[in-house]
Design a protein around this motif. Structure first.
Motif, PDB file in Angstrom:
ATOM      1  N   TYR A 170     -69.486  22.498  -5.441  1.00 34.66           N
ATOM      2  CA  TYR A 170     -70.061  22.879  -6.732  1.00 34.66           C
ATOM      3  C   TYR A 170     -69.437  22.013  -7.823  1.00 34.66           C
ATOM      4  CZ  TYR A 170     -65.613  25.252  -7.344  1.00 34.66           C
ATOM      5  OH  TYR A 170     -64.270  25.508  -7.452  1.00 34.66           O
ATOM      6  N   LEU A 171     -70.023  22.046  -9.013  1.00 37.26           N
ATOM      7  CA  LEU A 171     -69.460  21.337 -10.154  1.00 37.26           C
ATOM      8  C   LEU A 171     -68.744  22.338 -11.052  1.00 37.26           C
ATOM      9  CD1 LEU A 171     -72.157  18.735 -11.237  1.00 37.26           C
ATOM     10  CD2 LEU A 171     -69.914  18.306 -10.244  1.00 37.26           C
ATOM     11  N   ASP A 172     -67.447  22.140 -11.223  1.00 44.20           N
ATOM     12  CA  ASP A 172     -66.638  22.918 -12.149  1.00 44.20           C
ATOM     13  C   ASP A 172     -66.700  22.173 -13.487  1.00 44.20           C
ATOM     14  OD1 ASP A 172     -64.381  23.635 -13.761  1.00 44.20           O
ATOM     15  OD2 ASP A 172     -63.397  24.466 -11.996  1.00 44.20           O
ATOM     16  N   PRO A 173     -67.121  22.829 -14.587  1.00 50.08           N
ATOM     17  CA  PRO A 173     -67.251  22.122 -15.863  1.00 50.08           C
ATOM     18  C   PRO A 173     -65.950  21.472 -16.345  1.00 50.08           C
ATOM     19  CG  PRO A 173     -68.224  24.306 -16.012  1.00 50.08           C
ATOM     20  CD  PRO A 173     -67.538  24.219 -14.685  1.00 50.08           C
ATOM     21  N   GLN A 174     -64.793  22.025 -15.965  1.00 49.62           N
ATOM     22  CA  GLN A 174     -63.523  21.450 -16.383  1.00 49.62           C
ATOM     23  C   GLN A 174     -62.971  20.437 -15.378  1.00 49.62           C
ATOM     24  OE1 GLN A 174     -63.984  24.824 -17.615  1.00 49.62           O
ATOM     25  NE2 GLN A 174     -64.271  23.602 -19.444  1.00 49.62           N
ATOM     26  N   ALA A 175     -63.079  20.727 -14.095  1.00 46.89           N
ATOM     27  CA  ALA A 175     -62.408  19.921 -13.069  1.00 46.89           C
ATOM     28  C   ALA A 175     -63.331  18.958 -12.337  1.00 46.89           C
ATOM     29  CB  ALA A 175     -61.725  20.836 -12.061  1.00 46.89           C
ATOM     30  N   GLY A 176     -64.637  19.049 -12.534  1.00 44.97           N
ATOM     31  CA  GLY A 176     -65.558  18.166 -11.834  1.00 44.97           C
ATOM     32  C   GLY A 176     -65.912  18.689 -10.445  1.00 44.97           C
ATOM     33  N   LEU A 177     -66.273  17.780  -9.560  1.00 42.53           N
ATOM     34  CA  LEU A 177     -66.702  18.169  -8.222  1.00 42.53           C
ATOM     35  C   LEU A 177     -65.581  18.905  -7.502  1.00 42.53           C
ATOM     36  CD1 LEU A 177     -68.915  18.108  -6.050  1.00 42.53           C
ATOM     37  CD2 LEU A 177     -67.954  15.934  -5.291  1.00 42.53           C
ATOM     38  N   SER A 178     -65.887  20.093  -6.985  1.00 43.05           N
ATOM     39  CA  SER A 178     -64.909  20.952  -6.323  1.00 43.05           C
ATOM     40  C   SER A 178     -65.564  21.640  -5.141  1.00 43.05           C
ATOM     41  CB  SER A 178     -64.377  22.013  -7.301  1.00 43.05           C
ATOM     42  OG  SER A 178     -63.793  21.421  -8.438  1.00 43.05           O
ATOM     43  N   ALA A 179     -64.736  22.316  -4.347  1.00 45.96           N
ATOM     44  CA  ALA A 179     -65.245  23.101  -3.220  1.00 45.96           C
ATOM     45  C   ALA A 179     -64.348  24.308  -3.026  1.00 45.96           C
ATOM     46  CB  ALA A 179     -65.285  22.260  -1.955  1.00 45.96           C
ATOM     47  N   GLY A 188     -72.396  11.972 -18.625  1.00 43.44           N
ATOM     48  CA  GLY A 188     -71.010  12.353 -18.406  1.00 43.44           C
ATOM     49  C   GLY A 188     -70.496  13.268 -19.492  1.00 43.44           C
ATOM     50  N   GLU A 189     -69.388  13.934 -19.184  1.00 41.07           N
ATOM     51  CA  GLU A 189     -68.747  14.862 -20.113  1.00 41.07           C
ATOM     52  C   GLU A 189     -67.587  14.166 -20.819  1.00 41.07           C
ATOM     53  OE1 GLU A 189     -66.063  18.922 -20.071  1.00 41.07           O
ATOM     54  OE2 GLU A 189     -67.006  18.242 -18.220  1.00 41.07           O
ATOM     55  N   VAL A 190     -67.537  14.287 -22.143  1.00 39.35           N
ATOM     56  CA  VAL A 190     -66.468  13.699 -22.942  1.00 39.35           C
ATOM     57  C   VAL A 190     -65.176  14.478 -22.684  1.00 39.35           C
ATOM     58  CG1 VAL A 190     -65.674  13.175 -25.288  1.00 39.35           C
ATOM     59  CG2 VAL A 190     -68.091  12.881 -24.694  1.00 39.35           C
ATOM     60  N   LEU A 191     -64.117  13.771 -22.299  1.00 39.40           N
ATOM     61  CA  LEU A 191     -62.867  14.406 -21.896  1.00 39.40           C
ATOM     62  C   LEU A 191     -61.809  14.461 -22.999  1.00 39.40           C
ATOM     63  CD1 LEU A 191     -62.525  12.878 -18.330  1.00 39.40           C
ATOM     64  CD2 LEU A 191     -63.403  15.139 -18.961  1.00 39.40           C
ATOM     65  N   ASN A 192     -61.979  13.688 -24.057  1.00 41.56           N
ATOM     66  CA  ASN A 192     -61.010  13.766 -25.153  1.00 41.56           C
ATOM     67  C   ASN A 192     -61.758  13.820 -26.487  1.00 41.56           C
ATOM     68  OD1 ASN A 192     -61.335  10.806 -24.299  1.00 41.56           O
ATOM     69  ND2 ASN A 192     -60.469  10.579 -26.357  1.00 41.56           N
ATOM     70  N   GLN A 193     -61.076  14.302 -27.508  1.00 40.42           N
ATOM     71  CA  GLN A 193     -61.684  14.451 -28.828  1.00 40.42           C
ATOM     72  C   GLN A 193     -61.680  13.112 -29.567  1.00 40.42           C
ATOM     73  OE1 GLN A 193     -63.185  17.145 -30.274  1.00 40.42           O
ATOM     74  NE2 GLN A 193     -63.693  15.734 -31.915  1.00 40.42           N
ATOM     75  N   PRO A 194     -62.861  12.591 -29.955  1.00 38.15           N
ATOM     76  CA  PRO A 194     -62.878  11.389 -30.780  1.00 38.15           C
ATOM     77  C   PRO A 194     -62.162  11.643 -32.114  1.00 38.15           C
ATOM     78  CG  PRO A 194     -65.050  11.827 -29.867  1.00 38.15           C
ATOM     79  CD  PRO A 194     -64.207  13.031 -29.593  1.00 38.15           C
ATOM     80  N   HIS A 195     -61.610  10.596 -32.706  1.00 33.75           N
ATOM     81  CA  HIS A 195     -60.813  10.754 -33.919  1.00 33.75           C
ATOM     82  C   HIS A 195     -61.658  11.034 -35.159  1.00 33.75           C
ATOM     83  CE1 HIS A 195     -57.144   9.673 -31.879  1.00 33.75           C
ATOM     84  NE2 HIS A 195     -57.770   8.643 -31.338  1.00 33.75           N
TER      85      HIS A 195
END
Length: 186
Positions: free
Chosen positions: A29-38, A153-160
């Motif tokens: 499954y896809l975990d919104p925080q961790a990515g592909l997981s099982a 893709g999901e943005v992983l850090n906050q732009p300045h």
């Protein structure tokens, strides 16, 4: 058996061999925080589907896996999907969508973080100099989908300084034939 660097299907029951561990039966499954997981458990665990005892973040270096056949899924009475997937991780990609096919895209090779094989840097923007005084920024993005030459893709850090792109947002991007980094498109 498939190696950990091959595209792993989302929404599929797998038999997976991890280094130094017994063979597991897991659901991807896809975990919104961790990515592909099982999640799952040992092959003889009768509760592995609805009360999984193991979580694996994929791909796992050194792992070997194979998808269970429809017959084996039926014999083991494994739900498709387990009830916990949507409840805890939200809507998922279509069943058996390959995850990670982007890792083999010729324009993305060599751009991924060495420890996080779906993460790369993308130039994001508020729409360009005519629409915003804020300059484009380079952010880390976790790729979650590919459709031809377009990636999501999901943005992983906050732009300045950007106003239209935030940590956790999904962005679309392409990889131009020239240029150092992938580029957000709208």
């Amino acid at each position: 058996m498939n190696q950990d660097n091959e595209a792993i299907p989302i929404g599929t029951w797998l038999r997976i061999q991890l280094p130094g561990m017994p063979t597991l039966i897991v659901y991807t499954y896809l975990d919104p925080q961790a990515g592909l997981s099982a999640k799952g458990g040992a092959q003889d665990d009768v509760n592995l589907a609805e009360a999984p005892s193991r979580t694996v973040r994929l791909p796992m270096p050194g792992s070997v896996w194979e998808a269970l056949s429809e017959e084996e899924v039926r014999q083991r009475n494994l739900p498709q999907p387990p009830s916990w997937v949507d409840r805890f991780y939200g809507p998922q990609a279509e069943l058996e969508t390959p995850s990670g096919e982007w890792r083999h895209h010729p324009r993305l090779r060599g751009r991924f973080h060495p420890e996080f094989p779906d993460d790369l840097q993308v130039i994001v923007h508020d729409g360009g100099p005519r629409l915003s005084p804020n300059p484009a920024e380079l952010v880390w993005v976790r790729v979650v989908h590919q459709e031809g030459e377009l990636f999501r893709g999901e943005v992983l850090n906050q732009p300045h300084k950007l106003k239209s792109v935030r940590h956790g947002d999904e962005v679309l991007f392409i990889v131009p034939a020239s240029g150092e980094h992938p580029l957000q498109v709208r």
